[in-house]
Motif scaffolding. Sequence first.
Motif, mmCIF file in Angstrom:
data_model
loop_
_atom_site.group_PDB
_atom_site.id
_atom_site.type_symbol
_atom_site.label_atom_id
_atom_site.label_comp_id
_atom_site.label_asym_id
_atom_site.label_seq_id
_atom_site.Cartn_x
_atom_site.Cartn_y
_atom_site.Cartn_z
ATOM 1 N N LEU A 103 25.858 6.230 -34.000
ATOM 2 C CA LEU A 103 26.706 7.279 -34.545
ATOM 3 C C LEU A 103 28.034 7.357 -33.795
ATOM 4 C CD1 LEU A 103 24.073 10.107 -35.163
ATOM 5 C CD2 LEU A 103 25.237 8.729 -36.895
ATOM 6 N N LEU A 104 27.998 7.110 -32.483
ATOM 7 C CA LEU A 104 29.240 7.118 -31.708
ATOM 8 C C LEU A 104 30.176 6.007 -32.172
ATOM 9 C CD1 LEU A 104 30.976 8.259 -29.452
ATOM 10 C CD2 LEU A 104 29.767 6.748 -27.844
ATOM 11 N N LEU A 105 29.637 4.844 -32.498
ATOM 12 C CA LEU A 105 30.459 3.738 -32.986
ATOM 13 C C LEU A 105 31.234 4.144 -34.240
ATOM 14 C CD1 LEU A 105 28.005 0.717 -32.565
ATOM 15 C CD2 LEU A 105 30.084 1.165 -31.239
ATOM 16 N N LEU A 106 30.612 4.945 -35.081
ATOM 17 C CA LEU A 106 31.272 5.408 -36.298
ATOM 18 C C LEU A 106 32.246 6.551 -36.006
ATOM 19 C CD1 LEU A 106 28.154 5.523 -38.662
ATOM 20 C CD2 LEU A 106 29.985 3.815 -38.698
ATOM 21 N N SER A 107 31.846 7.439 -35.126
ATOM 22 C CA SER A 107 32.621 8.655 -34.870
ATOM 23 C C SER A 107 33.876 8.407 -34.049
ATOM 24 C CB SER A 107 31.737 9.685 -34.160
ATOM 25 O OG SER A 107 32.430 10.863 -33.883
ATOM 26 N N ALA A 108 33.755 7.606 -32.992
ATOM 27 C CA ALA A 108 34.855 7.458 -32.027
ATOM 28 C C ALA A 108 36.107 6.864 -32.655
ATOM 29 C CB ALA A 108 34.398 6.596 -30.849
ATOM 30 N N ARG A 109 35.946 6.053 -33.690
ATOM 31 C CA ARG A 109 37.108 5.441 -34.346
ATOM 32 C C ARG A 109 37.958 6.479 -35.081
ATOM 33 N NH1 ARG A 109 33.050 1.514 -34.634
ATOM 34 N NH2 ARG A 109 33.727 -0.517 -33.841
ATOM 35 N N ARG A 110 37.411 7.679 -35.259
ATOM 36 C CA ARG A 110 38.116 8.722 -36.003
ATOM 37 C C ARG A 110 38.603 9.845 -35.085
ATOM 38 N NH1 ARG A 110 33.369 8.978 -40.664
ATOM 39 N NH2 ARG A 110 33.781 6.915 -41.550
ATOM 40 N N PHE A 111 38.487 9.669 -33.789
ATOM 41 C CA PHE A 111 38.934 10.719 -32.867
ATOM 42 C C PHE A 111 40.447 10.869 -32.905
ATOM 43 C CE2 PHE A 111 35.139 10.238 -29.700
ATOM 44 C CZ PHE A 111 34.354 11.017 -30.537
ATOM 45 N N SER A 112 40.891 12.109 -32.894
ATOM 46 C CA SER A 112 42.316 12.420 -32.793
ATOM 47 C C SER A 112 42.630 12.855 -31.362
ATOM 48 C CB SER A 112 42.669 13.559 -33.758
ATOM 49 O OG SER A 112 42.013 14.759 -33.347
ATOM 50 N N GLU A 113 43.904 13.076 -31.090
ATOM 51 C CA GLU A 113 44.283 13.581 -29.771
ATOM 52 C C GLU A 113 43.635 14.938 -29.504
ATOM 53 O OE1 GLU A 113 48.446 13.645 -29.047
ATOM 54 O OE2 GLU A 113 48.744 11.513 -29.502
ATOM 55 N N GLN A 192 33.192 9.195 -18.203
ATOM 56 C CA GLN A 192 33.417 7.777 -18.463
ATOM 57 C C GLN A 192 33.288 7.443 -19.943
ATOM 58 O OE1 GLN A 192 30.502 6.040 -15.838
ATOM 59 N NE2 GLN A 192 31.957 5.830 -14.134
ATOM 60 N N ILE A 193 32.372 8.089 -20.635
ATOM 61 C CA ILE A 193 32.205 7.843 -22.069
ATOM 62 C C ILE A 193 33.478 8.235 -22.820
ATOM 63 C CG2 ILE A 193 30.977 8.608 -24.151
ATOM 64 C CD1 ILE A 193 28.447 8.810 -22.340
ATOM 65 N N VAL A 194 34.039 9.389 -22.469
ATOM 66 C CA VAL A 194 35.292 9.823 -23.106
ATOM 67 C C VAL A 194 36.429 8.869 -22.755
ATOM 68 C CG1 VAL A 194 36.980 11.689 -23.310
ATOM 69 C CG2 VAL A 194 34.540 12.234 -23.127
ATOM 70 N N ASP A 195 36.505 8.445 -21.481
ATOM 71 C CA ASP A 195 37.548 7.506 -21.055
ATOM 72 C C ASP A 195 37.488 6.218 -21.870
ATOM 73 O OD1 ASP A 195 38.487 9.235 -19.126
ATOM 74 O OD2 ASP A 195 37.390 8.283 -17.475
ATOM 75 N N LEU A 196 36.292 5.684 -22.039
ATOM 76 C CA LEU A 196 36.130 4.432 -22.778
ATOM 77 C C LEU A 196 36.538 4.593 -24.242
ATOM 78 C CD1 LEU A 196 32.736 3.262 -21.223
ATOM 79 C CD2 LEU A 196 34.930 2.078 -21.008
ATOM 80 N N GLU A 198 38.660 6.769 -25.462
ATOM 81 C CA GLU A 198 40.102 6.954 -25.541
ATOM 82 C C GLU A 198 40.846 5.641 -25.292
ATOM 83 O OE1 GLU A 198 43.271 10.425 -24.410
ATOM 84 O OE2 GLU A 198 41.605 10.056 -23.029
ATOM 85 N N GLY A 199 40.243 4.758 -24.496
ATOM 86 C CA GLY A 199 40.846 3.463 -24.226
ATOM 87 C C GLY A 199 40.551 2.418 -25.285
ATOM 88 N N GLY A 200 39.819 2.790 -26.306
ATOM 89 C CA GLY A 200 39.509 1.868 -27.392
ATOM 90 C C GLY A 200 38.294 0.994 -27.152
ATOM 91 N N ALA A 201 37.623 1.172 -26.020
ATOM 92 C CA ALA A 201 36.430 0.377 -25.701
ATOM 93 C C ALA A 201 35.197 1.090 -26.255
ATOM 94 C CB ALA A 201 36.313 0.178 -24.195
ATOM 95 N N ILE A 202 35.119 1.177 -27.562
ATOM 96 C CA ILE A 202 34.102 2.004 -28.208
ATOM 97 C C ILE A 202 32.703 1.414 -28.039
ATOM 98 C CG2 ILE A 202 33.359 2.951 -30.420
ATOM 99 C CD1 ILE A 202 36.316 3.042 -31.221
ATOM 100 N N GLU A 203 32.585 0.092 -28.123
ATOM 101 C CA GLU A 203 31.267 -0.520 -27.944
ATOM 102 C C GLU A 203 30.763 -0.305 -26.523
ATOM 103 O OE1 GLU A 203 30.980 -4.537 -29.212
ATOM 104 O OE2 GLU A 203 31.573 -4.106 -31.279
ATOM 105 N N ALA A 204 31.656 -0.392 -25.547
ATOM 106 C CA ALA A 204 31.265 -0.128 -24.160
ATOM 107 C C ALA A 204 30.844 1.330 -23.996
ATOM 108 C CB ALA A 204 32.409 -0.457 -23.208
ATOM 109 N N ALA A 205 31.536 2.235 -24.701
ATOM 110 C CA ALA A 205 31.175 3.651 -24.657
ATOM 111 C C ALA A 205 29.785 3.870 -25.246
ATOM 112 C CB ALA A 205 32.206 4.483 -25.417
ATOM 113 N N ALA A 206 29.490 3.165 -26.338
ATOM 114 C CA ALA A 206 28.171 3.286 -26.966
ATOM 115 C C ALA A 206 27.085 2.728 -26.049
ATOM 116 C CB ALA A 206 28.159 2.568 -28.308
ATOM 117 N N ASP A 207 27.387 1.632 -25.362
ATOM 118 C CA ASP A 207 26.424 1.058 -24.413
ATOM 119 C C ASP A 207 26.155 2.027 -23.263
ATOM 120 O OD1 ASP A 207 26.186 -1.266 -25.888
ATOM 121 O OD2 ASP A 207 27.654 -2.391 -24.698
ATOM 122 N N LEU A 208 27.215 2.665 -22.759
ATOM 123 C CA LEU A 208 27.034 3.620 -21.672
ATOM 124 C C LEU A 208 26.261 4.844 -22.150
ATOM 125 C CD1 LEU A 208 27.480 4.613 -18.813
ATOM 126 C CD2 LEU A 208 29.771 5.386 -19.483
#
Length: 230
Positions: A103-113, A192-196, A198-208
């Motif tokens: 779900l994070l993989l789908l959601s994070a791509r739509r995050f706004s500022e 760290q999840i938020v940092d990843l 925001e940095g566009g490393a969404i798959e790494a965020a999902a892994d964490l």
Amino acid sequence: MSAAAPTRSVPDRLRHKTVSAAVADALRQRILNGEFAPGIQLRQDALAEEFGISRIPIREALLQLEATGLVKIVPHRGAVVSGLSVEEVEDIFQLRVQLEPSLLLLSARRFSEDDFHALRSLTEEYGTALQAGQVELWGELNRRFHLDLLRHAGRPRSLGIVSGLLQDCDRPTRLQLSASGDVARADREHTQIVDLCEGGAIEAAADLLRAHIEHAGTSLVAIYRRSGGA
């Protein structure tokens, strides 16, 4: 001058429903805060006396809590505060591991500022509560963080399931953090999840996120096995 509109009395059924909802909310907070531990019997007569009301709204409140899994209505004992077995804890965390990273993989791509700002504010609030030892806030802030991470996934049914699982995790989460001393780790990994993301490393965020949930589940199961369950 027109006559005043007649005053309508509140029907007894509606009044009981309103009172029972307030009682259910009060009891829910006391259960989630640990004031009523798993296995404690909630006696209708004692609660009616404490709240200064009849037993009818008390009974309705307990039925509401049973519907959410916080109490069980047991023959010859009445309402008893629920606890989770080791198997239930394992099941909850296994389901979270399966659902939340995808779900994070789908959601994070739509995050706004604004979304990132809200997530960072929430991580700061959570970190402050962790450091201050405000145990009563840990479960709710953790639940809000995880749901906010997933809110833009566009999968309302899955989010509904996750929301229920996180509600079930409220008391166990506080137990795990208190008993394991993982306060600093939980705070760090949320950031760290938020940092990843925001940095566009969404798959790494999902892994964490997956590792974060797995660690909490493994730690909690170990605590339950040592203590013989909740």
